[in-house]
Design a protein around this motif. Structure first.
Motif, PDB file in Angstrom:
ATOM      1  N   SER A 337     -75.831  84.344  26.659  1.00  0.00           N
ATOM      2  CA  SER A 337     -76.591  84.141  27.880  1.00  0.00           C
ATOM      3  C   SER A 337     -76.356  82.729  28.400  1.00  0.00           C
ATOM      4  O   SER A 337     -75.318  82.133  28.129  1.00  0.00           O
ATOM      5  CB  SER A 337     -78.077  84.416  27.601  1.00  0.00           C
ATOM      6  OG  SER A 337     -78.810  84.456  28.800  1.00  0.00           O
ATOM      7  N   ASP A 338     -77.340  82.189  29.160  1.00  0.00           N
ATOM      8  CA  ASP A 338     -77.170  80.870  29.760  1.00  0.00           C
ATOM      9  C   ASP A 338     -77.549  79.728  28.820  1.00  0.00           C
ATOM     10  O   ASP A 338     -76.796  78.776  28.650  1.00  0.00           O
ATOM     11  CB  ASP A 338     -78.005  80.766  31.047  1.00  0.00           C
ATOM     12  CG  ASP A 338     -77.466  81.637  32.165  1.00  0.00           C
ATOM     13  OD1 ASP A 338     -76.234  81.767  32.263  1.00  0.00           O
ATOM     14  OD2 ASP A 338     -78.279  82.198  32.927  1.00  0.00           O
ATOM     15  N   THR A 346     -83.459  82.530  23.568  1.00  0.00           N
ATOM     16  CA  THR A 346     -82.348  82.720  24.486  1.00  0.00           C
ATOM     17  C   THR A 346     -82.870  82.986  25.895  1.00  0.00           C
ATOM     18  O   THR A 346     -83.800  83.789  26.073  1.00  0.00           O
ATOM     19  CB  THR A 346     -81.470  83.910  24.043  1.00  0.00           C
ATOM     20  OG1 THR A 346     -80.946  83.634  22.743  1.00  0.00           O
ATOM     21  CG2 THR A 346     -80.321  84.129  25.000  1.00  0.00           C
ATOM     22  N   GLU A 348     -81.798  83.750  30.070  1.00  0.00           N
ATOM     23  CA  GLU A 348     -80.881  84.076  31.158  1.00  0.00           C
ATOM     24  C   GLU A 348     -81.591  83.729  32.458  1.00  0.00           C
ATOM     25  O   GLU A 348     -82.702  84.201  32.722  1.00  0.00           O
ATOM     26  CB  GLU A 348     -80.525  85.565  31.124  1.00  0.00           C
ATOM     27  CG  GLU A 348     -79.605  86.029  32.233  1.00  0.00           C
ATOM     28  CD  GLU A 348     -78.162  85.570  32.053  1.00  0.00           C
ATOM     29  OE1 GLU A 348     -77.392  85.655  33.022  1.00  0.00           O
ATOM     30  OE2 GLU A 348     -77.806  85.141  30.940  1.00  0.00           O
ATOM     31  N   GLN A 356     -81.689  92.694  32.894  1.00  0.00           N
ATOM     32  CA  GLN A 356     -81.929  92.307  31.515  1.00  0.00           C
ATOM     33  C   GLN A 356     -80.875  92.844  30.551  1.00  0.00           C
ATOM     34  O   GLN A 356     -81.027  92.731  29.336  1.00  0.00           O
ATOM     35  CB  GLN A 356     -83.299  92.814  31.049  1.00  0.00           C
ATOM     36  CG  GLN A 356     -84.467  92.312  31.873  1.00  0.00           C
ATOM     37  CD  GLN A 356     -85.791  92.715  31.252  1.00  0.00           C
ATOM     38  OE1 GLN A 356     -86.049  92.443  30.085  1.00  0.00           O
ATOM     39  NE2 GLN A 356     -86.628  93.382  32.031  1.00  0.00           N
ATOM     40  N   GLN A 358     -78.026  91.885  29.465  1.00  0.00           N
ATOM     41  CA  GLN A 358     -77.427  90.989  28.473  1.00  0.00           C
ATOM     42  C   GLN A 358     -78.350  90.724  27.288  1.00  0.00           C
ATOM     43  O   GLN A 358     -77.894  90.343  26.216  1.00  0.00           O
ATOM     44  CB  GLN A 358     -77.071  89.647  29.131  1.00  0.00           C
ATOM     45  CG  GLN A 358     -75.873  89.719  30.069  1.00  0.00           C
ATOM     46  CD  GLN A 358     -75.639  88.390  30.752  1.00  0.00           C
ATOM     47  OE1 GLN A 358     -76.074  88.176  31.880  1.00  0.00           O
ATOM     48  NE2 GLN A 358     -74.946  87.488  30.076  1.00  0.00           N
ATOM     49  N   LEU A 359     -79.651  90.923  27.510  1.00  0.00           N
ATOM     50  CA  LEU A 359     -80.622  90.559  26.477  1.00  0.00           C
ATOM     51  C   LEU A 359     -81.238  91.771  25.774  1.00  0.00           C
ATOM     52  O   LEU A 359     -82.203  91.613  25.025  1.00  0.00           O
ATOM     53  CB  LEU A 359     -81.734  89.701  27.094  1.00  0.00           C
ATOM     54  CG  LEU A 359     -81.274  88.374  27.722  1.00  0.00           C
ATOM     55  CD1 LEU A 359     -82.464  87.623  28.293  1.00  0.00           C
ATOM     56  CD2 LEU A 359     -80.547  87.506  26.695  1.00  0.00           C
ATOM     57  N   GLY A 365     -85.352  86.949  23.362  1.00  0.00           N
ATOM     58  CA  GLY A 365     -84.548  86.847  24.572  1.00  0.00           C
ATOM     59  C   GLY A 365     -85.437  86.947  25.807  1.00  0.00           C
ATOM     60  O   GLY A 365     -86.295  87.830  25.891  1.00  0.00           O
ATOM     61  N   VAL A 367     -85.728  86.570  30.304  1.00  0.00           N
ATOM     62  CA  VAL A 367     -85.100  86.467  31.619  1.00  0.00           C
ATOM     63  C   VAL A 367     -85.968  85.549  32.472  1.00  0.00           C
ATOM     64  O   VAL A 367     -87.173  85.781  32.622  1.00  0.00           O
ATOM     65  CB  VAL A 367     -84.967  87.841  32.292  1.00  0.00           C
ATOM     66  CG1 VAL A 367     -84.334  87.684  33.671  1.00  0.00           C
ATOM     67  CG2 VAL A 367     -84.131  88.774  31.432  1.00  0.00           C
TER      68      VAL A 367
END
Length: 389
Positions: A337-338, A346, A348, A356, A358-359, A365, A367
């Protein structure tokens, strides 16, 4: 000394005490020697004058600027001695880095005058950091950064919001004041709210801060030649036009006609001076310390002041998140992620339509979405990360 006292009284009379930076409550003012570091233009002078005005006896206090003409023919250590003999107890020295041999004389003051409390500030974190090693057993050092969104709301709009912890954000436990519209002033903050300038052309003020840092502070600290100082300015221009980007030191070095190692060193100077932020990998040990994954401008106001192109909102969002969190936490690049905070959480970062995907199935995780007022589940509003200090 009489003229120094007159100047001090004038400055004190003009000091507003209605708003205080977050750092005022964090400083142990009882310490014998305190160093307050930070970039230019973020309010260090106002903070120390406020403390004198509200908490100290005026006849036992003195504030001086290290670049005052008085010091062209007088030593700082001699001023401290004369001040103590006349009943002085609290000596404040602003922009100490502009005084030659400041570190050595501060040590002498500490050793010779045990009843004297000394607070010194420096607009250049570079020069202060250079001498701080020698003062490590004497001075209690603090580092300060620009306004958070929370501070901006209080200073410019009279809106009081309590400081939030990261855990409160993650657990959706943030209670908003009644009638508070979190996005009403957020865009203005992103454009001009990081520096506490109230009037005039904000971009012009920021340009002046940047120019003074690049043309005076960094070259003075690093003993750079005029030619290298010019390349430092070109390097910042490259970063401003491209951030965030994965740095190719060899390519940039070719553009500026310096070695890749020199580019890395110049980037460290810019970072410590509060002009850029370098997002590093989370790799532990010595090898991980120098591995830079992305380079950002330090704060969003710099994006709007220095950008010679249309501002990318995605860049603004990531820069805001990085700036407001790295001061308090260990922030690294995330492999999925970012951002990765404290090697555990984590994040994003994106707009309100950010997915969502990616997580999915990622523990801890989250967002972080712009353009939303409240969060739910693992979705947190971007603006809330401006309430951490």
């Amino acid at each position: 000394m009489e003229q120094l006292q007159i100047t001090f009284r004038k400055l004190l009379n003009g000091t507003d005490t209605t708003f205080h930076r977050y750092m005022h409550e964090r400083i142990n003012w009882d310490a014998r020697m305190i160093g307050l570091m930070g970039p230019r233009g973020i309010g260090k002078t106002t903070l120390v004058l406020q403390h004198i005005k509200e908490h100290l006896p005026l006849n036992e206090s003195l504030y001086v600027q290290a670049e005052d003409f008085y010091f062209a023919s007088n030593r700082l250590v001699d001023l401290a001695g004369s001040f103590e003999k006349t009943g002085g107890r609290y000596l404040f020295i602003d922009e100490i880095h502009k005084y030659k041999d400041w570190s050595r004389e501060l040590k002498l003051i500490y050793d010779y005058y045990p009843e004297l409390h000394v607070v010194f500030t420096g607009s250049s974190v570079l020069d202060i950091a250079k001498g701080a090693f020698d003062l490590s057993r004497r001075a209690l050092m603090y580092e300060m950064q620009g306004l958070s969104y929370r501070e901006y709301l209080e200073l410019f709009h009279g809106i009081r919001f309590p400081v939030c912890t990261l855990q409160q954000l993650l657990r959706q436990e943030v209670e908003m004041p009644e009638g508070f519209l979190p996005l009403q002033h957020f865009s203005d903050y992103l454009q001009k709210g990081y520096y506490p300038f109230a009037d005039g052309d904000i971009n012009q003020y920021i340009q002046q801060v940047v120019n003074a840092t690049i043309e005076t502070d960094i070259p003075q600290y690093a003993d750079l030649s005029v030619a290298t100082a010019r390349k430092l300015k070109r390097l910042l221009a490259i970063i401003a036009q491209s951030a965030p980007f994965k740095p190719n030191m060899t390519q940039i070095g070719g553009q500026l006609e310096v070695s890749r190692n020199s580019i890395a060193e110049l980037c460290v100077y810019l970072e410590k001076a509060g002009l850029i932020g370098q997002l590093r990998t989370s790799t532990g040990g010595i090898q991980g310390l120098g591995k830079v994954d992305k380079i950002y401008l330090d704060n969003t106001a710099l994006i709007y002041a220095l950008g010679n192109r249309n501002v990318e909102i995605g860049t603004v969002r990531e820069t805001f998140f990085f700036n407001q969190t790295r001061f308090l936490f260990s922030v690294a690049t995330s492999p999925i992620s970012d951002f990765l905070i404290d090697e555990k959480y984590t994040f994003e970062v994106g707009g309100k339509k950010k997915k969502q995907s990616q997580l999915q199935n990622i523990e801890n995780g989250y967002v972080v979405k712009d353009d939303i007022e409240t969060g739910y589940g693992n979705i947190i509003p971007l603006w809330m990360f401006g309430m951490l200090y």
